[in-house]
Design a protein around this motif. Structure first.
Motif, mmCIF file in Angstrom:
data_model
loop_
_atom_site.group_PDB
_atom_site.id
_atom_site.type_symbol
_atom_site.label_atom_id
_atom_site.label_comp_id
_atom_site.label_asym_id
_atom_site.label_seq_id
_atom_site.Cartn_x
_atom_site.Cartn_y
_atom_site.Cartn_z
ATOM 1 N N VAL A 162 0.861 -1.185 0.000
ATOM 2 C CA VAL A 162 0.000 0.000 0.000
ATOM 3 C C VAL A 162 0.892 1.228 0.000
ATOM 4 N N GLU A 163 0.508 2.227 -0.803
ATOM 5 C CA GLU A 163 1.236 3.502 -0.807
ATOM 6 C C GLU A 163 0.231 4.644 -0.725
ATOM 7 N N CYS A 164 0.620 5.679 -0.007
ATOM 8 C CA CYS A 164 -0.218 6.868 0.083
ATOM 9 C C CYS A 164 0.649 8.106 -0.072
ATOM 10 N N ASP A 165 -0.009 9.254 -0.295
ATOM 11 C CA ASP A 165 0.727 10.509 -0.390
ATOM 12 C C ASP A 165 0.587 11.284 0.908
ATOM 13 N N GLY A 166 1.043 12.533 0.907
ATOM 14 C CA GLY A 166 1.041 13.326 2.126
ATOM 15 C C GLY A 166 -0.338 13.644 2.665
ATOM 16 N N SER A 167 -1.376 13.513 1.828
ATOM 17 C CA SER A 167 -2.745 13.756 2.302
ATOM 18 C C SER A 167 -3.376 12.504 2.867
ATOM 19 N N GLY A 168 -2.689 11.373 2.725
ATOM 20 C CA GLY A 168 -3.254 10.104 3.170
ATOM 21 C C GLY A 168 -4.016 9.380 2.086
ATOM 22 N N ALA A 169 -4.142 9.981 0.903
ATOM 23 C CA ALA A 169 -4.867 9.340 -0.195
ATOM 24 C C ALA A 169 -4.076 8.142 -0.717
ATOM 25 N N ILE A 170 -4.757 7.038 -0.964
ATOM 26 C CA ILE A 170 -4.101 5.828 -1.433
ATOM 27 C C ILE A 170 -3.673 5.999 -2.890
ATOM 28 N N LEU A 171 -2.384 5.769 -3.139
ATOM 29 C CA LEU A 171 -1.835 5.853 -4.492
ATOM 30 C C LEU A 171 -1.813 4.497 -5.181
ATOM 31 N N PHE A 172 -1.650 3.444 -4.398
ATOM 32 C CA PHE A 172 -1.537 2.106 -4.977
ATOM 33 C C PHE A 172 -1.892 1.093 -3.903
ATOM 34 N N ARG A 173 -2.571 0.021 -4.305
ATOM 35 C CA ARG A 173 -2.885 -1.059 -3.372
ATOM 36 C C ARG A 173 -2.735 -2.401 -4.083
ATOM 37 N N ARG A 174 -2.002 -3.270 -3.429
ATOM 38 C CA ARG A 174 -1.926 -4.665 -3.860
ATOM 39 C C ARG A 174 -2.491 -5.506 -2.737
ATOM 40 N N PRO A 175 -3.717 -6.008 -2.874
ATOM 41 C CA PRO A 175 -4.355 -6.744 -1.778
ATOM 42 C C PRO A 175 -3.610 -8.027 -1.458
ATOM 43 N N VAL A 176 -3.804 -8.500 -0.231
ATOM 44 C CA VAL A 176 -3.208 -9.747 0.227
ATOM 45 C C VAL A 176 -4.235 -10.449 1.110
ATOM 46 N N PRO A 177 -4.389 -11.769 0.982
ATOM 47 C CA PRO A 177 -5.372 -12.477 1.817
ATOM 48 C C PRO A 177 -5.118 -12.246 3.303
ATOM 49 N N GLY A 178 -6.200 -11.989 4.033
ATOM 50 C CA GLY A 178 -6.088 -11.816 5.474
ATOM 51 C C GLY A 178 -5.880 -10.398 5.929
ATOM 52 N N PHE A 179 -5.699 -9.448 4.966
ATOM 53 C CA PHE A 179 -5.546 -8.037 5.328
ATOM 54 C C PHE A 179 -6.395 -7.234 4.339
ATOM 55 N N GLU A 180 -7.584 -6.862 4.793
ATOM 56 C CA GLU A 180 -8.542 -6.190 3.916
ATOM 57 C C GLU A 180 -8.108 -4.759 3.613
ATOM 58 N N MET A 181 -8.271 -4.375 2.352
ATOM 59 C CA MET A 181 -7.988 -3.009 1.919
ATOM 60 C C MET A 181 -9.251 -2.446 1.275
ATOM 61 N N PRO A 182 -9.888 -1.450 1.886
ATOM 62 C CA PRO A 182 -11.122 -0.915 1.307
ATOM 63 C C PRO A 182 -10.877 -0.317 -0.064
ATOM 64 N N ARG A 183 -11.772 -0.620 -0.968
ATOM 65 C CA ARG A 183 -11.636 -0.088 -2.315
ATOM 66 C C ARG A 183 -12.053 1.372 -2.369
ATOM 67 N N TYR A 184 -13.067 1.716 -1.588
ATOM 68 C CA TYR A 184 -13.561 3.092 -1.565
ATOM 69 C C TYR A 184 -13.421 3.655 -0.154
ATOM 70 N N GLY A 185 -13.173 4.921 -0.046
ATOM 71 C CA GLY A 185 -13.084 5.549 1.257
ATOM 72 C C GLY A 185 -11.720 5.375 1.900
ATOM 73 N N ALA A 186 -11.556 6.018 3.037
ATOM 74 C CA ALA A 186 -10.264 6.027 3.723
ATOM 75 C C ALA A 186 -10.085 4.765 4.557
ATOM 76 N N PRO A 187 -8.889 4.174 4.548
ATOM 77 C CA PRO A 187 -8.626 3.016 5.402
ATOM 78 C C PRO A 187 -8.516 3.431 6.869
ATOM 79 N N CYS A 188 -8.258 2.426 7.709
ATOM 80 C CA CYS A 188 -8.077 2.643 9.141
ATOM 81 C C CYS A 188 -6.859 3.536 9.373
#
Length: 415
Positions: free
Chosen positions: A300-326
């Protein structure tokens, strides 16, 4: 071959088949008193006697020795931990449950897996309803058409209309009904489309991620960016990604990285040893073969605003497609303190979560030179963690997280 509960399993299997102890002893060629000691786990069992008893019961020795298997035991343990009950389930007696009541155990395990699957569906739908522009527009159109039909129907019911107006309102009802049907059919098609369908991507970033996922994220950088099914913006985003892959490969050839990673799996130490930015090293590790890393890898990568730049999902660790993560993800903790890279062993809340090891580091750049804005890029590498099983401490996103009393919560959970 021995097991502390093989005798209990033999007793349960015999009772399930309606065979008396004396009859089973006769079929197995042993005395009833010896079988009684075996069934009460007062005598070890193995070899020839175990094979004879298994044949007499119409089962295999593995079933008698190992029980229901680790998958069912995990499902039962997950079911026991899913909801607080009073009294609490006896987690230390799960093996006894699978031995004495194999049918009920299988039913509980199947229900636990079914509930987990339904929770994932609810979570995905809630996520999409909150942020998916296609879904939002479709729901808005359906509500608008339904409201128009209801208003027109009320006028037709209560009013004494002239023929001209009556024809006009009938035409309105017909047009609104057709619009409602088209929108509903389109929405049903959208919701039932297979996972990863290309039309489900609503941004260039998602198009690139779907394109990479179809190739298991294994690319060399020389692929053709003019891929079919991608928008013009998606092709441009893919070309930029492939250019970065080529630059990373030139600075860190895979053979060199594999050798270094085999000697020390610490990405931050590798970055120092190889003289490369930590983010580049972590991105390169994520592109290594799964066998070389020891299991599925996420990024997972984000920028200085916290916006997700890239996500590579992995089993057992959920990554929301929409909205801000935890906001408790280590990724955001490093965003708050860019000078302090982190290594964490953690687990998400959720029935299907797995322990993972995360490595995070920030890269701060000044592309416009002195006096220009600082641009941040924070990278979080997610590796399997086989040596620890920490308690859940982070969620996927607030609306899907059951954690109570979280100081970082920004919205209520829907589950």
């Amino acid at each position: 071959m021995e097991s502390g509960r093989a005798g209990a399993r033999i007793r349960a299997r015999r009772a399930d088949r309606g065979i008396s102890q004396a009859e089973l002893a006769r079929r197995a060629g042993i005395s009833a008193s010896y079988l009684n000691l075996i069934e009460h786990d007062k005598r070890p069992i193995g070899g020839r006697v175990l094979n004879q008893i298994a044949r007499a019961l119409g089962t295999d020795t593995t079933r008698l020795v190992e029980g229901a298997g680790p998958d069912l035991e995990r499902a039962l343990r997950r079911a026991a931990n899913a909801l607080p009950t009073d009294p609490a389930p006896e987690s230390d007696r799960i093996e006894q449950l699978t031995t004495d009541f194999p049918g009920w155990s299988a039913l509980i395990g199947a229900q636990s897996r079914r509930i987990a699957a339904l929770e994932r569906q609810v979570a995905e739908l809630g996520d999409r309803m909150a942020h998916d522009p296609v879904l939002s527009a479709s729901v808005h159109d359906i509500l608008s058409a339904a409201t128009a039909i209801r208003s027109t129907a009320a006028i037709l019911k209560d009013g004494d209309l002239a023929a001209e107006w009556l024809e006009r309102f009938h035409r309105n009802v017909d047009e609104d009904s057709r619009r409602l049907a088209r929108t509903a059919q389109g929405l049903a098609s959208y919701l039932t489309a297979g996972e990863g369908a290309s039309h489900d991507a609503v941004s260039p970033q998602e198009e690139v991620e779907a394109w990479l996922a179809a190739r298991d994220f294994r690319v060399a950088g020389d692929e053709e960016p003019n891929a079919q099914g991608l928008s013009e913006q998606g092709r441009a985003a893919l070309a930029a990604y492939l250019a970065e892959v080529r630059a990373d490969a030139a600075a860190l050839p895979e053979e060199r990285l594999l050798t270094a990673f085999g000697l020390a799996g610490d990405p931050l130490a590798l970055a120092r040893t190889l003289g490369q930015p930590a983010g580049r090293v972590m991105r390169a590790i994520a592109r290594l073969p799964v066998a070389a890393v020891g299991g599925p890898v996420g990024l997972v990568e984000c920028d200085g605003s916290g916006a997700i730049l890239f996500r590579r999902p992995v089993p057992g660790f959920e990554m929301p497609r929409y909205g801000a993560p935890c906001s408790l993800w280590p990724l955001y903790q490093v965003l708050l303190m860019p000078q302090a890279p982190r290594r964490d062993a953690l687990r998400q809340f959720g029935a299907d979560s797995r322990p993972v090891e995360t490595w995070c580091a920030a890269e701060i750049d000044h592309p416009e030179g002195y006096g220009g804005p600082a641009v941040a890029r924070i990278t979080m590498l997610i590796l399997p963690e086989p040596d620890a099983d920490p308690a859940p401490s982070v969620g996927a996103t607030c609306r899907l997280c059951p954690r109570e009393g979280c100081a970082a919560r920004r919205e209520a959970a829907i589950l």
